[in-house]
Design a protein around this motif. Sequence first.
Motif, PDB file in Angstrom:
ATOM      1  N   PHE A  40       0.962  -0.814   0.178  1.00  0.00           N
ATOM      2  CA  PHE A  40       0.515   0.289  -0.014  1.00  0.00           C
ATOM      3  C   PHE A  40       0.449   1.567   0.066  1.00  0.00           C
ATOM      4  O   PHE A  40       2.380   1.153   0.153  1.00  0.00           O
ATOM      5  N   VAL A  41       0.565   2.461  -0.336  1.00  0.00           N
ATOM      6  CA  VAL A  41       0.781   3.737   0.235  1.00  0.00           C
ATOM      7  C   VAL A  41      -0.186   4.553   0.544  1.00  0.00           C
ATOM      8  O   VAL A  41      -0.920   4.574   0.939  1.00  0.00           O
ATOM      9  N   SER A  42       0.341   5.296   1.402  1.00  0.00           N
ATOM     10  CA  SER A  42      -0.499   6.280   2.342  1.00  0.00           C
ATOM     11  C   SER A  42       0.331   8.079   2.385  1.00  0.00           C
ATOM     12  O   SER A  42       1.364   7.632   2.097  1.00  0.00           O
ATOM     13  N   GLY A  56      -1.985   9.033  -6.869  1.00  0.00           N
ATOM     14  CA  GLY A  56      -1.606  10.730  -7.180  1.00  0.00           C
ATOM     15  C   GLY A  56      -1.274  10.451  -5.571  1.00  0.00           C
ATOM     16  O   GLY A  56      -0.420  11.192  -5.078  1.00  0.00           O
ATOM     17  N   LEU A  57      -0.850   9.406  -5.194  1.00  0.00           N
ATOM     18  CA  LEU A  57       0.006   9.408  -3.506  1.00  0.00           C
ATOM     19  C   LEU A  57       1.717   8.917  -4.140  1.00  0.00           C
ATOM     20  O   LEU A  57       2.873   8.915  -3.780  1.00  0.00           O
ATOM     21  N   GLY A  58       1.632   7.595  -5.418  1.00  0.00           N
ATOM     22  CA  GLY A  58       2.874   6.925  -5.463  1.00  0.00           C
ATOM     23  C   GLY A  58       3.914   7.819  -6.283  1.00  0.00           C
ATOM     24  O   GLY A  58       3.724   8.419  -7.294  1.00  0.00           O
ATOM     25  N   SER A 208       4.138   8.265   1.480  1.00  0.00           N
ATOM     26  CA  SER A 208       4.065   9.606   1.289  1.00  0.00           C
ATOM     27  C   SER A 208       4.304  10.601   1.919  1.00  0.00           C
ATOM     28  O   SER A 208       3.599  10.986   2.312  1.00  0.00           O
ATOM     29  N   PRO A 209       5.573  12.055   1.342  1.00  0.00           N
ATOM     30  CA  PRO A 209       5.371  13.286   2.274  1.00  0.00           C
ATOM     31  C   PRO A 209       4.452  14.327   1.933  1.00  0.00           C
ATOM     32  O   PRO A 209       4.721  15.510   1.161  1.00  0.00           O
ATOM     33  N   LEU A 210       3.426  13.447   1.198  1.00  0.00           N
ATOM     34  CA  LEU A 210       2.199  14.869   1.575  1.00  0.00           C
ATOM     35  C   LEU A 210       1.373  14.325   2.268  1.00  0.00           C
ATOM     36  O   LEU A 210       0.608  13.492   3.307  1.00  0.00           O
ATOM     37  N   LEU A 211       0.584  15.883   2.298  1.00  0.00           N
ATOM     38  CA  LEU A 211      -0.612  16.245   4.068  1.00  0.00           C
ATOM     39  C   LEU A 211      -1.741  16.264   2.285  1.00  0.00           C
ATOM     40  O   LEU A 211      -1.876  16.776   2.183  1.00  0.00           O
ATOM     41  N   VAL A 212      -2.872  15.082   3.125  1.00  0.00           N
ATOM     42  CA  VAL A 212      -3.361  15.363   2.115  1.00  0.00           C
ATOM     43  C   VAL A 212      -4.890  15.717   2.805  1.00  0.00           C
ATOM     44  O   VAL A 212      -5.596  16.744   2.162  1.00  0.00           O
ATOM     45  N   GLY A 241      12.698  11.465   0.583  1.00  0.00           N
ATOM     46  CA  GLY A 241      12.380  11.815   1.433  1.00  0.00           C
ATOM     47  C   GLY A 241      10.818  11.146   1.538  1.00  0.00           C
ATOM     48  O   GLY A 241       9.906  10.812   2.568  1.00  0.00           O
ATOM     49  N   THR A 242      10.401  10.391   0.478  1.00  0.00           N
ATOM     50  CA  THR A 242       9.548   8.992   0.360  1.00  0.00           C
ATOM     51  C   THR A 242       9.843   7.830   1.380  1.00  0.00           C
ATOM     52  O   THR A 242      11.242   7.214   1.032  1.00  0.00           O
ATOM     53  N   LEU A 243       9.731   7.192   2.224  1.00  0.00           N
ATOM     54  CA  LEU A 243       9.825   6.576   2.725  1.00  0.00           C
ATOM     55  C   LEU A 243       8.832   4.822   2.344  1.00  0.00           C
ATOM     56  O   LEU A 243       7.989   5.510   2.138  1.00  0.00           O
ATOM     57  N   LEU A 244       9.781   3.675   2.214  1.00  0.00           N
ATOM     58  CA  LEU A 244       9.083   2.430   2.044  1.00  0.00           C
ATOM     59  C   LEU A 244       9.720   1.332   2.887  1.00  0.00           C
ATOM     60  O   LEU A 244      10.765   0.611   3.279  1.00  0.00           O
ATOM     61  N   LEU A 245       8.562   1.546   3.582  1.00  0.00           N
ATOM     62  CA  LEU A 245       8.745   0.414   4.874  1.00  0.00           C
ATOM     63  C   LEU A 245       8.622  -0.734   4.698  1.00  0.00           C
ATOM     64  O   LEU A 245       7.666  -1.155   4.129  1.00  0.00           O
TER      65      LEU A 245
END
Length: 250
Positions: A40-42, A56-58, A208-212, A241-245
């Motif tokens: 997933f992406v968040s 829109g997040l990835g 993702s380094p976004l605030l939605v 700045g994108t973290l992949l956990l």
Amino acid sequence: MSDPAIGRLHPLPAADALTDGDLTALYDDPRRAPWVRVNFVSSLDGAATVQGLSAGLGGDADHRVFDLLRRLCDVVVVGAGTVRAEGYGAMRVDRAAQRAREGAGLAAHPVFAIVSAHLELDPGSAVFTDAPVRPLVVTTEAAPRRQREALAAVADVLVCGVDRVDPAAMVAALADRGLARIHCEGGPHLFADLIAAGVVDELCLTVSPLLVAGTASRIAAGATPDVPLELELAHVLNADGTLLLRYVRP
């Protein structure tokens, strides 16, 4: 376009500019069979979509890992709502991925398994007509018989549950078909059902380094487990700045 640089922050020592081979080694270690991985992406504030879509997040790094994860599985499992919303076509990987899969002893393309309790699927869509491998449809005993028969002409239909798809039964049915490396790409309701059934072995989460803000859903929404499922951190990757956990079940 060159691949986006992805570096490792954890575990130490840190590493910069990981190759596809490095990334594959980090993700290619299922500890048992069957193994259920969810991807997933968040956003930073927990949104699973932007304007209703996860696209829109990835970013480039997320897309790179997304493609690599499809190289490592036997079957890609997706809920029917996500297939419709995200515009999925046939489950087809490119030639480089085909060669990598075949070199690892896998089929050239992963099987596509679509989960649908009510079978609101079009047998004439490219998901079925353009598929390089006959897809699977996972459904219930209560699903409309006429629609089940229509889909059976273009896919293998697995009945796993009475009026709701039983995730444990689905995992067992896939494993029985030799599809033990199970890779789920959503959506939130299917993920919640997998959590509640206790069958999730791994979560790959891109932050993702976004605030939605707004009313976007979480990555898991719906069923609730009796006891929260605890995972342990396997690695943290960073790409501008994108973290992949990656979290795995002990």
